[in-house]
Design an enzyme around this catalytic site. Sequence first.
Site, PDB file in Angstrom:
ATOM      1  N   GLU A 293       0.876  -1.181   0.000  1.00 56.62           N
ATOM      2  CA  GLU A 293       0.000   0.000   0.000  1.00 56.62           C
ATOM      3  C   GLU A 293       0.902   1.217   0.000  1.00 56.62           C
ATOM      4  O   GLU A 293       1.803   1.324   0.842  1.00 56.62           O
ATOM      5  CB  GLU A 293      -0.916  -0.007   1.219  1.00 56.62           C
ATOM      6  CG  GLU A 293      -1.897  -1.179   1.240  1.00 56.62           C
ATOM      7  CD  GLU A 293      -2.780  -1.276   0.001  1.00 56.62           C
ATOM      8  OE1 GLU A 293      -3.127  -0.228  -0.585  1.00 56.62           O
ATOM      9  OE2 GLU A 293      -3.107  -2.411  -0.404  1.00 56.62           O
ATOM     10  N   CYS A 327      -1.820   8.815   4.559  1.00 58.30           N
ATOM     11  CA  CYS A 327      -1.893   8.490   3.138  1.00 58.30           C
ATOM     12  C   CYS A 327      -3.237   8.919   2.571  1.00 58.30           C
ATOM     13  O   CYS A 327      -3.369   9.179   1.389  1.00 58.30           O
ATOM     14  CB  CYS A 327      -1.693   6.999   2.941  1.00 58.30           C
ATOM     15  SG  CYS A 327      -2.678   6.048   4.077  1.00 58.30           S
TER      16      CYS A 327
HETATM   17  P1  NAD Z   1       9.013   5.205   3.084  1.00 52.19           P
HETATM   18  O1  NAD Z   1       8.780   4.553   1.783  1.00 52.19           O
HETATM   19  O2  NAD Z   1      10.035   6.261   3.174  1.00 52.19           O
HETATM   20  O3  NAD Z   1       9.410   4.110   4.181  1.00 52.19           O
HETATM   21  C1  NAD Z   1       8.590   2.979   4.442  1.00 52.19           C
HETATM   22  C2  NAD Z   1       9.449   1.887   5.004  1.00 52.19           C
HETATM   23  O4  NAD Z   1      10.300   1.401   3.972  1.00 52.19           O
HETATM   24  C3  NAD Z   1      10.377   2.334   6.141  1.00 52.19           C
HETATM   25  O5  NAD Z   1      10.457   1.308   7.095  1.00 52.19           O
HETATM   26  C4  NAD Z   1      11.686   2.507   5.424  1.00 52.19           C
HETATM   27  O6  NAD Z   1      12.807   2.419   6.280  1.00 52.19           O
HETATM   28  C5  NAD Z   1      11.629   1.343   4.463  1.00 52.19           C
HETATM   29  N1  NAD Z   1      12.547   1.389   3.339  1.00 52.19           N
HETATM   30  C6  NAD Z   1      12.959   2.443   2.629  1.00 52.19           C
HETATM   31  N2  NAD Z   1      13.812   2.047   1.657  1.00 52.19           N
HETATM   32  C7  NAD Z   1      13.922   0.700   1.761  1.00 52.19           C
HETATM   33  C8  NAD Z   1      14.652  -0.300   1.068  1.00 52.19           C
HETATM   34  N3  NAD Z   1      15.449   0.021   0.050  1.00 52.19           N
HETATM   35  N4  NAD Z   1      14.542  -1.579   1.463  1.00 52.19           N
HETATM   36  C9  NAD Z   1      13.728  -1.911   2.495  1.00 52.19           C
HETATM   37  N5  NAD Z   1      13.017  -1.010   3.198  1.00 52.19           N
HETATM   38  C10 NAD Z   1      13.108   0.282   2.831  1.00 52.19           C
HETATM   39  O7  NAD Z   1       7.591   5.763   3.593  1.00 52.19           O
HETATM   40  P2  NAD Z   1       7.274   6.588   4.922  1.00 52.19           P
HETATM   41  O8  NAD Z   1       7.806   7.974   4.761  1.00 52.19           O
HETATM   42  O9  NAD Z   1       7.638   5.823   6.140  1.00 52.19           O
HETATM   43  O10 NAD Z   1       5.698   6.606   4.886  1.00 52.19           O
HETATM   44  C11 NAD Z   1       4.981   7.553   4.155  1.00 52.19           C
HETATM   45  C12 NAD Z   1       4.433   6.956   2.883  1.00 52.19           C
HETATM   46  O11 NAD Z   1       3.638   5.831   3.182  1.00 52.19           O
HETATM   47  C13 NAD Z   1       3.533   7.918   2.139  1.00 52.19           C
HETATM   48  O12 NAD Z   1       3.770   7.827   0.759  1.00 52.19           O
HETATM   49  C14 NAD Z   1       2.138   7.411   2.482  1.00 52.19           C
HETATM   50  O13 NAD Z   1       1.155   7.756   1.540  1.00 52.19           O
HETATM   51  C15 NAD Z   1       2.380   5.932   2.542  1.00 52.19           C
HETATM   52  N6  NAD Z   1       1.367   5.256   3.338  1.00 52.19           N
HETATM   53  C16 NAD Z   1       0.420   4.532   2.673  1.00 52.19           C
HETATM   54  C17 NAD Z   1      -0.580   3.896   3.371  1.00 52.19           C
HETATM   55  C18 NAD Z   1      -1.638   3.103   2.650  1.00 52.19           C
HETATM   56  O14 NAD Z   1      -2.344   2.349   3.287  1.00 52.19           O
HETATM   57  N7  NAD Z   1      -1.757   3.247   1.344  1.00 52.19           N
HETATM   58  C19 NAD Z   1      -0.607   3.983   4.766  1.00 52.19           C
HETATM   59  C20 NAD Z   1       0.387   4.700   5.411  1.00 52.19           C
HETATM   60  C21 NAD Z   1       1.378   5.336   4.678  1.00 52.19           C
END
Ligand code: NAD
Length: 553
Positions: A293, A327
Amino acid sequence: MPNAYFNVQEPENEPYNSYAPDTPERSKLKQKLQELKSQEIEIPAIINGKEVKTGRTADVVMPHNYSHKLATVHFCGEKEVKMAIESSLEARRQWAGMPWEERMAIFQRAADLVTGPWRYTMNASTMLGQSKTPQQSEIEAVGELADFLRFNAWYLARIMEDQPYSPDGMWNRVEYRPLEGFVFAVSPFNFTAIAGNLPTSPAMCGNVSLWKPSPEAIYSNYHFMKLLQEAGVPDGVINFLPGEGADVGDPVLESPHLAGLQFTGSIGTFEYLWKKIGQNISKYHSFPRVVGETGGKDFIFAHNTADVDAMVVAALRAAYEYQGQKCSAASRMYIPESIWPEYREKFLAEVEEVTYGDVEDFSHFMGAVISRKAFDKITGYIDYAKESDDAEIIFGGGYDDSIGYFVEPTVILARDPKFKTMEEEIFGPVLTIYVYQDKEFEKTLELCDQTSPFALTGAIFANDRYALSKMNDALRDAAGNFYINDKPTAAIVNQQPFGGSRKSGTNDKAGSVPNMYRWLSMRAIKETRVPPKEWTYPYMEPEKAEFIEAEEE
Ligand code: NAD
């Protein structure tokens, strides 16, 4: 072996505490905030139930007062990932074979710990570490988290009951096995509930999870991991691996035992992970289930019969609660010019009243944005709007990072409906409004549908039912969660299953029966009571001579 069918009671959504003045809950929460703030803790990885301190550390601070350190976190890398995979696979032997109702009982206990003895810890740690107000923290770090745990357990029980038809002479059954290998759960910063759900829903189904929490939510997430241990999750079933993205992610995705990815976060990270899985596909023992998501560019679309007052409240809450870092947060709005003057006046008057600051001051509606990186990104969009001829900032636009990462609630009026802030996810308290000519209602619906690559949430406002019906139809593919005369945020487990399509994710709906199926692999079993002893079929028998003669006559 269970010698009975066990009933699992259908749960109810957890009621929220209001934290209104003079309530006992308010003083308990304030006490917990003081208690947590007065300590500085160490956050290790937890692998096979043991604390692992790697010595590669980072500070965990409060976004609204970054000079206050809450913890030191130990980051993992390849070595710890290997240890975690080994321990998961070892734990899987017993866990996968355990009766599902025993597994489920652990997570139901975890839910009661969240809403009982750990309630204030879950709320206060989320407030401090992620800068949430008491109410925003309560609805998710307590309410939604407990709902995920309770409803998923109940969904699992319902799935187990789902069995195929058996005609006479045979017995058909379906077994719901866990996936072979481990599930990689990667969680975002913005919801403690989502972070808790990603590793636990596969685990309930008998899988083992490697959980990589967000470094920006590590404080509350660590408390939840300790809660899971208290609830009785056996060692190695969920391994907790704090770390920077790729340091943990890359070695995990190299493992042939990867059986699934359960991700929530940004589109860029999801695409990176999916590509890695694609590159490694022939290494894996099975085809990993990929559930993700991602972001949103969520809209509110008004018809000229919309209830202006209701839409003021909806937009204000949806755009600015939790500093727009949901989100589902409303970040673009379409308003017909006939109601715009009234809407503008009323909306800006209310936004003027919104206060922000330290979340321990319960009078505030907003806290700080999560990090320096987020602050720079959001303020970059604001500065871009300030300098553009295609847009005008009609409210806010200020920011201040001297103590914490504070951004004023901001309203941008876009002259160009495809202005950058109408299209891209900002993830901050910034709402962009486009005013359309009433006669261009249908054309503007098309524009709304086509403006952003995302399709997560959206809301429409109208009193005219023909208009609602038209909007509903035109925007069918523009949102996975669609709201009529309501704000596009605050989905509740078991009421509005949550998730989006297009570039917002795989739409597997967190907290739903279909999501639980993703972590199960069916085995169909057919048992024949009296098997045939003859291999030929009746059509192969010789035809009778007289019958052929009769036909020929
Ligand atoms: P992000 O993508 O920066 O990080 C998410 C997770 O991925 C973190 O744990 C991060 O450390 C990890 N990550 C980053 N690069 C990685 C890699 N190369 N390998 C493995 N893990 C990695 O997102 P964020 O800033 O934590 O969250 C915000 C985003 O999440 C926004 O875009 C928001 O819309 C989305 N979001 C979506 C929903 C939904 O249900 N659609 C819900 C909550 C948040």
